[in-house]
Design an enzyme around this catalytic site. Structure first.
Site, PDB file in Angstrom:
ATOM      1  N   GLU A  78      20.173 -96.764 -55.102  1.00 40.32           N
ATOM      2  CA  GLU A  78      19.365 -95.636 -55.553  1.00 40.32           C
ATOM      3  C   GLU A  78      18.204 -96.213 -56.343  1.00 40.32           C
ATOM      4  O   GLU A  78      18.428 -96.918 -57.331  1.00 40.32           O
ATOM      5  CB  GLU A  78      20.149 -94.758 -56.532  1.00 40.32           C
ATOM      6  CG  GLU A  78      21.417 -94.149 -56.008  1.00 40.32           C
ATOM      7  CD  GLU A  78      22.198 -93.496 -57.151  1.00 40.32           C
ATOM      8  OE1 GLU A  78      21.685 -93.439 -58.296  1.00 40.32           O
ATOM      9  OE2 GLU A  78      23.316 -93.061 -56.898  1.00 40.32           O
ATOM     10  N   ASP A 114      19.396 -88.766 -68.999  1.00 44.19           N
ATOM     11  CA  ASP A 114      19.674 -90.191 -69.131  1.00 44.19           C
ATOM     12  C   ASP A 114      19.928 -90.628 -70.564  1.00 44.19           C
ATOM     13  O   ASP A 114      19.283 -90.157 -71.495  1.00 44.19           O
ATOM     14  CB  ASP A 114      18.511 -90.990 -68.545  1.00 44.19           C
ATOM     15  CG  ASP A 114      18.512 -90.932 -67.030  1.00 44.19           C
ATOM     16  OD1 ASP A 114      19.552 -91.292 -66.438  1.00 44.19           O
ATOM     17  OD2 ASP A 114      17.508 -90.503 -66.445  1.00 44.19           O
TER      18      ASP A 114
END
Lengths: 264, 413
Positions: free
Chosen positions: A49, A60
């Site tokens: 990815e 995140d």
């Protein structure tokens, strides 16, 4: 070009889970990311990815925030992300882009899907695109022939799992815990249950991510999931390395450890 | 059970029921709004939406909210005629809605009390919030202290510095203040950090969102709790002048004080609605927060709206002398009001805002928040356009005590 379908078929034939590695484009540099991802593939990652660096990565944790910040400071643009995908796809891994929705929205859904397919990308993971808002992206992806991966979470109800998996092609991304990205001491206890709840709805493989960072954890997850997703742990190796050479050696070592884990 | 005489709000006032301006359909305002968040948060957002749907038609909840507004927040707030200030506005009549007189000194208390009650209904024991100027953080810490909730406030490190007094207030009120050091270290990064906390602690925690932005159901909930401002002001202006005002002026950052005063007037077609964004050092410098006037449509913090962004969708950092307006996004209902033409949005520079700040202090003995000073500066311009017969209602959304550090530097006091 290696598709997700062929990756999971091969892994199943070998009676193991697939190993999915994440790295943002532009980190530590644009070419450095291509080199690191290629090293990860050579050492055993089946799928890569490539993260599209975004200014407001609200899903995140600190490690990926740090890497993405550096990538943006490096001036990483979407053209660089596409170039990274192209470089990594050459290594033989099925290569996806993981991105928040706004960069695609701004770039244009059809244009993004087309450019990604042309670069050899096989699909996207869009963590903040809910099924309710995903119509145009699913259409654009279908016409470009790329997969759309969405996330389910431990908090997801049966109804939401059904709605989300319905939108997934390629695989379903099961978030192992409630929280942001980042390696942790242990993989969430909810992960196995979530995979079990997702299976009956999913026509495609179910992969588990968030919090996986060691070979032992990869083995634990591989026992019940079709794929194991690792991101922050790779980035941590690159952040901690004194130079690029050492960084490459460290990610290669981690990929090998994880690849051994998914084969236990 | 019925609402007794002397209360501030009725269920209809509270929800805006039957208002044509209420276009919220699963959080959609035309093409704007919606939900762009990690799937992990969807159940929590659904839970908040469902509980709020029950609460807003529950007379017991409305009465409790009403009681707090009257006996704790200090409502109703008055309206004040400011003729000496208005001399600089071509003689138009200017009326201030005095949200600066509420407990904690800004309109934010209205939304916070409503959502704190909602938090208790949700059975949660912890609230988190983002704050820019610190007013929403102070208000949240206040409500948390009042209701015995654990409270964590995320605030950009830059904002912590320019609003040190509010940081101290929050701490005194028992909140933990977490300085956010990533990104631009301002409101947008505080929101990112609060979302990260929420996704991690969602079982125990309500995200007490501070403005009419964010994913559904926040824009509608925050608007409904802020709506009391316009509901009161509409009655008060009618009583004082015998007619509706010609125009409403409000500052727009995220947009909660503006939607709060505008919403009750949306159906009054003769009433112009004007929002004033932070023009910072000027549009041409690129250092501004002109989201509606110079931004483009995109997705930020869970909602489709106008955003300051570059050609690839990266958020551009905003600038304003006022922390509360220093935000590169805006509530989706404002985006819709702009595109539908019902409201008009303009920029006010730092310098124009500071002039209005000083002018109100000297002519009327009222020190406004720098945020509110953008609306005051807008009213001065608008008055000159509309002429001496016009009546302009300005939302004085907060008081300026918190801004004295900035004022001391700016004016060399």
């Amino acid at each position: 070009m290696t598709t997700l379908a062929t990756v999971f078929e091969k892994a199943r034939a070998e009676n193991r889970a697939a190993l999915v590695g994440y790295l943002p484009a532009g980190f530590p540099t644009i070419d450095g990311a291509i080199a690191a991802a290629t090293a990860m593939v050579e050492a055993g990652c089946d799928v890569i990815e490539i993260g599209l660096p975004y200014s407001d990565p609200l899903m995140d944790g600190p490690t990926i925030q740090d890497a993405v910040h550096r990538a943006l400071e490096n001036g990483t643009r979407i053209a660089d992300v596409m170039r990274t995908v192209e470089g990594v796809a050459k290594s033989g891994a099925a290569t996806l882009v993981m991105t928040y929705w706004n960069p695609i929205d701004r770039y244009g859904a059809d244009r993004f899907a087309r450019d990604l397919a042309n670069a050899g990308g096989v699909g996207t993971i869009t963590p903040d695109l809910t099924p309710e808002e995903a119509g145009p992206w699913r259409e654009a992806s279908a016409s470009a022939g790329i997969d759309t991966v969405f996330l389910v979470a431990p908090s997801s109800t049966e109804e939401r799992i059904a709605i989300v998996t319905e939108c997934c092609t390629g695989f379903v991304y099961a978030a192992s815990l409630m929280g942001v990205t980042g390696a942790r001491e242990s993989v969430g206890a909810a992960a196995a249950g979530l995979v079990e709840r997702t299976r009956p709805h999913a026509k495609v493989p179910v992969c588990v991510g968030l919090g996986v960072g060691t070979g032992a954890q990869a083995a634990e997850v591989a026992a019940y999931a079709d794929g194991v997703i690792v991101g922050s742990a790779f980035i941590r190796r690159l952040l901690d390395a004194p130079n690029e050479q050492e960084g490459l050696r460290a990610v290669r070592e981690l990929a090998a450890e994880l690849a051994e884990g998914v084969r236990r | 059970m019925s609402i007794s005489e002397g209360t501030l709000i009725t269920p209809a006032d509270f929800t805006g029921a039957g208002s044509a301006g209420d276009v919220s359909e699963r959080g959609k305002f035309g093409v704007f709004g919606g939900r762009f968040v990690p799937e992990a948060l969807i159940p929590a957002l659904d839970e908040v939406a469902a509980e709020y749907e029950k609460a807003r038609t529950d007379l017991a909840f409305i009465r409790e909210f009403d009681h707090l507004l009257r006996t704790y927040a200090g409502r109703p707030t008055t309206i004040t005629d400011v003729p000496r200030f208005a001399e600089q506005a071509g003689g138009a009549r200017i009326l201030l809605k005095r949200e600066d007189l509420t407990h904690t000194g800004a309109h934010k208390i209205n939304n916070v009390l409503g959502q704190a009650l909602l938090t208790k209904r949700l059975g949660k024991s912890r609230v988190i919030a983002e704050t820019g100027a610190g007013q929403h953080g102070v208000a949240t810490a206040t409500a948390a202290a009042l209701m015995g909730l654990e409270c964590v406030i995320y605030m950009g490190a830059v904002d912590c510095e320019r609003q040190a007094l509010n940081v101290a207030r929050m701490k005194l009120l028992g909140a933990r203040v977490v300085p956010v050091t990533n990104g631009s270290q301002t409101l947008k990064d505080a929101i990112n950090e609060a979302f990260r906390d929420w996704v991690t602690n969602v079982d125990s925690t309500h995200y007490l969102f501070g403005t009419v932005a964010g994913p559904y159901p926040f824009p509608g909930i925050v608007r409904d709790f802020a709506r009391i401002i316009g509901v009161e002001a509409r009655r008060q202006v009618l009583e004082l002048t015998g007619k509706l005002p010609d125009a409403i002026c409000a500052a727009v950052g995220g947009g909660s004080n503006a939607i709060g005063i505008m919403h009750a007037f949306i159906e009054d077609e003769g009433v112009q609605l004007h929002g004033y964004e932070a023009g910072g050092r000027g549009l041409e410098t690129g250092e501004h927060a002109l989201t509606l006037t110079a931004g483009s449509i995109g997705v930020l913090h869970g909602s489709r709206t106008y955003v300051l962004q570059d050609d690839e969708g990266q958020t551009i950092e905003s600038h304003s002398i006022s922390a509360g307006l220093d935000y590169p996004g805006v509530g989706p209902e404002h985006a819709w009001l702009k595109d539908s033409g019902r409201a008009t949005y303009h920029g006010i520079t730092d310098a124009e805002a500071m002039d209005a700040f000083a002018l109100l202090a000297r002519t009327e003995g009222i020190i406004p928040a720098i945020e509110s000073s953008h609306a005051l500066a807008g009213a001065l311009k608008l008055g000159r356009d509309l002429g001496p017969d016009a009546t302009i209602l300005v939302n004085l959304s907060g008081r300026g005590d918190k801004d004295m550090g900035t004022a001391m530097k700016y004016f060399n006091l």
